[in-house]
Design an enzyme around this catalytic site. Structure first.
Site, PDB file in Angstrom:
ATOM      1  N   GLU A 108       3.925  -6.950   7.772  1.00 35.73           N
ATOM      2  CA  GLU A 108       2.994  -6.023   8.434  1.00 35.73           C
ATOM      3  C   GLU A 108       3.109  -6.013   9.950  1.00 35.73           C
ATOM      4  OE1 GLU A 108       0.948  -6.732   4.437  1.00 35.73           O
ATOM      5  OE2 GLU A 108       2.249  -7.837   5.820  1.00 35.73           O
ATOM      6  N   GLY A 140       1.054  -5.886   0.591  1.00 38.68           N
ATOM      7  CA  GLY A 140       0.003  -5.998  -0.406  1.00 38.68           C
ATOM      8  C   GLY A 140       0.501  -6.528  -1.731  1.00 38.68           C
ATOM      9  N   GLU A 164       0.233 -10.196  -1.320  1.00 33.11           N
ATOM     10  CA  GLU A 164      -1.198 -10.502  -1.300  1.00 33.11           C
ATOM     11  C   GLU A 164      -1.776 -10.462  -2.707  1.00 33.11           C
ATOM     12  OE1 GLU A 164      -2.961  -9.075   2.922  1.00 33.11           O
ATOM     13  OE2 GLU A 164      -2.006  -7.477   1.787  1.00 33.11           O
ATOM     14  N   ALA A 184       0.840  -1.202   0.000  1.00 29.37           N
ATOM     15  CA  ALA A 184       0.000   0.000   0.000  1.00 29.37           C
ATOM     16  C   ALA A 184       0.873   1.250   0.000  1.00 29.37           C
ATOM     17  CB  ALA A 184      -0.919   0.000   1.207  1.00 29.37           C
TER      18      ALA A 184
END
Length: 304
Positions: free
Chosen positions: A178, A155, A158, A110
Site C-alpha cells: 500500500e 487486503g 489482511e 480492494a
C-alpha cells in the site's frame, strides 16, 4: 547440509517430503473429499462447501471472482460477510478453510477500479464494512486456515491474517504494497502483521512494500507451512484432518483462551485460561475422553 527452510519443507507433518509427493497426495485427498462434499451455492462470488465422509466437519469458504482476481468489491464483500456469519451460527463445522477458485490468485485486495469512483464518504463506509467482515472471520469460534495459492497482496494478506493459520503454495506472492500507492494498509494489516511476525519485520515489509514468495513468507513467519511445488491445499487438509478427532468444545475454548489471552498481561491471561478450562469440566466430551483413554480406544466426541 540442509538449510532450516529445507528441513521445514520436508517435515513428516507435511506428508513426508512434500516437494516430491505433495501433488499425488493432494489429488487423492481432494478427490475423495470433494466427492462427498455439499456445495451450498456455486453461482455466487463466495460460497461454502461442506465436506462429507471421513472429512465431515471441514467446511471450505470458496472465493470465486476471476474478473477482478478476487479483489473486494461491494458485492463480494457483502457475500463474504454473509457466508462467514452463516458459518458462525451453525454447529456442524469444526474447521474452516478459506481458499480461492481463481487460478494463481488468493485475493488481490480492494477493487481499485470500483474504489476510484467512490466518494470519500463511500470509501470510509466500505473500509468500515471490510474491517467488520474481517473481524467476523477472525472471531469464528472454530479453527480457520487460509490456503494461499497465488496473489495475496494488500487486503488479500489482511484477509489471510484473520485466519488462525496460513499455508502457501508454489505461485504465492504475498505482501502489503500500500505505501507504494501512497496509502497504508487499512483493514488491519499494520496491526495483525506486527502481532504475527513482530514489529520490526512488519515495519520492514510495510515500509518497503516488498512482495515475498512462499519461501520468503515461511522464513518471515507469515505462513505456517509452504510448498515449492503445486498447491498448498493438501497441507491445509492435512492440518484440518488432524484437528477433526479432537474435542470440538475443547478446540473452541483453546482458541478463545489463546486469542483473548494474548492481548492481556500474563496474570490476567492465566485467569482467563482457567475461565475457559471451567467450560469443559462438565461436558460429556471430557468424560468420553477419559473413558477412551482408559479403554485404549479413539474417543467419539459429540460436542456436548
Amino acid at each position: 547440509m540442509k538449510t532450516n527452510l529445507t528441513c521445514i519443507l520436508q517435515q513428516p507433518f507435511i506428508f513426508n517430503n512434500v516437494i516430491q509427493k505433495q501433488r499425488v497426495i493432494q489429488k487423492t485427498i481432494l478427490s475423495r473429499a470433494l466427492n462427498t462434499s455439499t456445495v451450498l451455492s456455486s453461482e455466487k462470488l463466495c460460497f461454502v462447501e461442506k465436506l462429507g465422509g471421513e472429512d465431515k466437519g471441514i467446511s471450505i469458504i470458496n472465493i470465486n471472482n476471476p474478473a477482478t482476481k478476487n479483489a473486494f468489491s461491494r458485492n463480494l464483500l457483502r457475500e463474504f460477510r454473509d457466508t462467514v456469519n452463516n458459518l458462525r451460527f451453525e454447529n456442524d463445522s469444526r474447521v474452516v478453510l478459506l481458499r480461492s477458485l481463481v487460478d494463481r490468485t488468493f485475493c488481490s485486495g480492494a477493487d481499485l477500479k470500483e474504489r476510484i469512483n467512490m466518494s470519500e464518504l463511500e470509501i470510509k463506509e466500505f473500509l468500515h464494512n471490510l474491517q467488520g467482515a474481517f473481524r467476523d472471520l477472525e472471531r469464528l469460534p472454530v479453527p480457520t486456515i487460509a490456503v494461499i495459492d497465488g496473489i495475496c497482496v494488500g487486503g488479500g494478506l489482511e484477509l489471510a491474517l484473520c485466519c488462525d493459520m496460513r499455508v502457501a503454495g508454489e505461485h504465492s506472492k504475498i505482501g502489503l504494497p500500500e505505501t507504494k500507492l501512497g496509502i497504508i494498509p487499512g483493514a488491519g494489516g499494520t496491526q495483525r502483521l506486527s502481532r504475527a511476525i513482530g514489529v520490526a519485520k512488519a515495519k520492514e515489509l510495510i515500509f518497503t512494500g516488498r512482495i515475498v514468495s512462499a519461501k520468503g513468507a515461511l522464513e518471515d513467519g507469515i505462513v505456517n507451512y509452504a510448498t515449492v511445488e503445486g498447491s498448498s491445499m493438501a497441507i491445509a487438509m492435512n492440518i484440518a484432518k488432524q484437528i477433526l478427532p479432537c474435542g470440538p468444545i475443547a478446540i473452541r475454548m483453546a482458541k478463545l483462551a489463546i486469542d483473548r489471552g494474548s492481548q492481556l498481561d500474563l496474570d490476567s491471561a492465566l485467569e482467563f485460561e482457567q475461565t475457559c478450562y471451567a467450560q469443559v469440566i462438565h461436558t460429556e466430551d471430557r468424560i468420553e475422553g477419559l473413558k477412551a483413554y482408559k479403554e485404549k480406544r479413539q474417543p467419539v466426541y459429540k460436542g456436548k
